[in-house]
Scaffold this motif. Sequence first.
Motif, PDB file in Angstrom:
ATOM      1  N   PHE A  97       0.814  -1.222   0.000  1.00 49.94           N
ATOM      2  CA  PHE A  97       0.000   0.000   0.000  1.00 49.94           C
ATOM      3  C   PHE A  97       0.848   1.273   0.000  1.00 49.94           C
ATOM      4  O   PHE A  97       1.946   1.316   0.546  1.00 49.94           O
ATOM      5  N   SER A  98       0.231   2.330  -0.540  1.00 53.36           N
ATOM      6  CA  SER A  98       0.751   3.695  -0.391  1.00 53.36           C
ATOM      7  C   SER A  98      -0.419   4.547   0.106  1.00 53.36           C
ATOM      8  O   SER A  98      -1.581   4.102   0.065  1.00 53.36           O
ATOM      9  N   VAL A  99      -0.139   5.764   0.518  1.00 52.88           N
ATOM     10  CA  VAL A  99      -1.225   6.651   0.956  1.00 52.88           C
ATOM     11  C   VAL A  99      -2.152   6.927  -0.238  1.00 52.88           C
ATOM     12  O   VAL A  99      -3.379   6.968  -0.093  1.00 52.88           O
ATOM     13  N   ALA A 100      -1.560   7.046  -1.416  1.00 54.54           N
ATOM     14  CA  ALA A 100      -2.369   7.332  -2.615  1.00 54.54           C
ATOM     15  C   ALA A 100      -3.340   6.184  -2.904  1.00 54.54           C
ATOM     16  O   ALA A 100      -4.540   6.420  -3.138  1.00 54.54           O
ATOM     17  N   SER A 101      -2.847   4.947  -2.878  1.00 51.97           N
ATOM     18  CA  SER A 101      -3.738   3.824  -3.241  1.00 51.97           C
ATOM     19  C   SER A 101      -4.795   3.596  -2.160  1.00 51.97           C
ATOM     20  O   SER A 101      -5.951   3.283  -2.473  1.00 51.97           O
ATOM     21  N   ILE A 102      -4.431   3.774  -0.899  1.00 46.01           N
ATOM     22  CA  ILE A 102      -5.401   3.589   0.192  1.00 46.01           C
ATOM     23  C   ILE A 102      -6.470   4.692   0.145  1.00 46.01           C
ATOM     24  O   ILE A 102      -7.659   4.428   0.346  1.00 46.01           O
ATOM     25  N   SER A 103      -6.063   5.911  -0.168  1.00 46.84           N
ATOM     26  CA  SER A 103      -7.040   7.009  -0.263  1.00 46.84           C
ATOM     27  C   SER A 103      -8.058   6.712  -1.361  1.00 46.84           C
ATOM     28  O   SER A 103      -9.270   6.857  -1.167  1.00 46.84           O
ATOM     29  N   TYR A 104      -7.541   6.279  -2.510  1.00 48.87           N
ATOM     30  CA  TYR A 104      -8.429   5.957  -3.643  1.00 48.87           C
ATOM     31  C   TYR A 104      -9.469   4.919  -3.220  1.00 48.87           C
ATOM     32  O   TYR A 104     -10.670   5.066  -3.480  1.00 48.87           O
ATOM     33  N   LEU A 105      -9.014   3.856  -2.566  1.00 47.91           N
ATOM     34  CA  LEU A 105      -9.901   2.747  -2.194  1.00 47.91           C
ATOM     35  C   LEU A 105     -11.001   3.194  -1.222  1.00 47.91           C
ATOM     36  O   LEU A 105     -12.184   2.917  -1.425  1.00 47.91           O
ATOM     37  N   PHE A 106     -10.602   3.885  -0.155  1.00 49.54           N
ATOM     38  CA  PHE A 106     -11.593   4.243   0.878  1.00 49.54           C
ATOM     39  C   PHE A 106     -12.569   5.308   0.396  1.00 49.54           C
ATOM     40  O   PHE A 106     -13.726   5.336   0.831  1.00 49.54           O
ATOM     41  N   GLU A 107     -12.113   6.160  -0.518  1.00 45.82           N
ATOM     42  CA  GLU A 107     -13.026   7.194  -1.039  1.00 45.82           C
ATOM     43  C   GLU A 107     -14.219   6.573  -1.763  1.00 45.82           C
ATOM     44  O   GLU A 107     -15.319   7.122  -1.753  1.00 45.82           O
ATOM     45  N   GLN A 108     -14.021   5.398  -2.340  1.00 45.63           N
ATOM     46  CA  GLN A 108     -15.147   4.738  -3.027  1.00 45.63           C
ATOM     47  C   GLN A 108     -16.254   4.306  -2.069  1.00 45.63           C
ATOM     48  O   GLN A 108     -17.344   3.986  -2.489  1.00 45.63           O
ATOM     49  N   TYR A 109     -15.928   4.260  -0.790  1.00 45.05           N
ATOM     50  CA  TYR A 109     -16.917   3.814   0.209  1.00 45.05           C
ATOM     51  C   TYR A 109     -17.268   4.938   1.195  1.00 45.05           C
ATOM     52  O   TYR A 109     -17.671   4.677   2.324  1.00 45.05           O
ATOM     53  N   GLY A 110     -17.094   6.174   0.763  1.00 46.20           N
ATOM     54  CA  GLY A 110     -17.492   7.315   1.584  1.00 46.20           C
ATOM     55  C   GLY A 110     -16.623   7.527   2.813  1.00 46.20           C
ATOM     56  O   GLY A 110     -17.072   8.086   3.817  1.00 46.20           O
ATOM     57  N   MET A 111     -15.369   7.107   2.730  1.00 48.26           N
ATOM     58  CA  MET A 111     -14.451   7.314   3.860  1.00 48.26           C
ATOM     59  C   MET A 111     -13.192   8.016   3.357  1.00 48.26           C
ATOM     60  O   MET A 111     -12.972   8.129   2.154  1.00 48.26           O
TER      61      MET A 111
END
Length: 406
Positions: A220-234
């Motif tokens: 993981f990176s901060v960029a990839s984790i941000s992308y993932l959680f944004e899809q679920y309203g987080m």
Amino acid sequence: MKSCLICKSPIEPFINFGNMPLGNGFLLPEQFGDEYHFPMRVGFCAACGMVQLLDQPDRERMFHENYAFFSGTSRYMAHHFRAFADQVITSRLPGKDPFVVEMGSNDGIMLQNFAASGIRHLGIEPSKNVAQVAIEKGITTITDFFDADVARRIVAEHGQADAFLAANVMCHIPYLHSIVEGIGILLKPTGVAMFEDPYLGDVIEKTSYDQIYDEHTFLFSVASISYLFEQYGMEVIDVQPQTTHGGSMRYVIAHKGALPVLPHVAAQKKKEQDIGLHLPETYSRFRRNCESSREHLMALLRDLKSRGKRVVGYGATSKSTTIINYCGITPDLVEFISDTTPIKQGKFSPGAHIPVRPYEEFVQNYPDFALLFAWNHVHEIMEKEESFRVGGGKWIVYVPQVAILD
Ligand code: DWN
Ligand code: SAH
């Protein structure tokens, strides 16, 4: 062509490690004949930034009633998880009768701190033998794989959680969409998810390619984790670099807009751009660095053998399975691997079948060189093994470079 597990874009491998056995697949001679292997190739998704394995073994092959890794084998890690729990207790559990859920709670190394403080907690741990150790310590644990359905069940039975915790397990799970959906269901409106995993930036910078094995589906990176959680309203509201496991990142996640986003989230994303984590050429360079690390390590081991030196491995880590099998280390180069975990002792390493022996055999007959497979625990081990060094023993390391320590 494979597609990205996160955003479904087409994805190509940047490195192929060949057919690999399971990282924790320690085995007996009668099992050598039907040892399981899978093609271990790693890809970078240029669309969402996720670095990932292109094929994964079924989860039941890896996590079961004979799981070989017990978190409590490192004293330093016990200390680390006490500090993690203290941070949660002091800053993230504001209300009355708080509730904490941990995914991948293993032998209870983190939750024991909540249990000791009388805090309502629940561990979710599919590997029955390690979960049993936690249960015997009085830690409430269910033996299951966490996902969105399990999250719904937990909410129905216990209510929503103030904190969802996970250490070195998010990166293990190819069905991450169901996990992230589950986190969204589980968390109270102002609850937080806090999880940590080996950090992509450290793996690239240190050529620590042994963080790649069957269980580690993602880096993981901060960029990839941000992308993932944004899809679920987080959203990611904080990031905290850790020294554990050779360089990890702790992510703090909340429902979007519920809690303030700290400025170093953006600063860390900027750093990731500066070191080129978004660029395909970074991964081509990483592949070349892996190849060169392998050449150096094998040249050193062959040289020591030709000079009649005894080399023993220290720590039968899952990570060592990648090093041993990618480099082609055989039992004539490394006599045995010393490990303190009873379930690994008397077995043989996955793939190359190097014997795993109790730690006492290392101490009773020190080798000339110890190859530090548990390099992520270097400080704890150096402190413990002072008499090996004083007696003339030398350590071989391969992260960040192949070297003999003075
Ligand atoms: O992500 C994961 C991490 C948390 O743990 C899992 N997928 C599996 C496992 O990975 P690992 O096996 O690479 O973890 P460690 O913590 O590097 O393993 C250390 C090994 O070395 C254990 O088998 C215990 C052993 N050990 C030892 O013999 N003497 C460890 C220490 C500290 C020691 O002094
Ligand atoms: N948190 C511990 C253990 C990490 S090893 C530590 O940091 O030391 C990874 C653990 O995650 C294993 O015990 C494995 O059984 C567990 N695991 C794997 N998939 C899981 C899932 N879907 N839900 C919960 N735990 C899982």
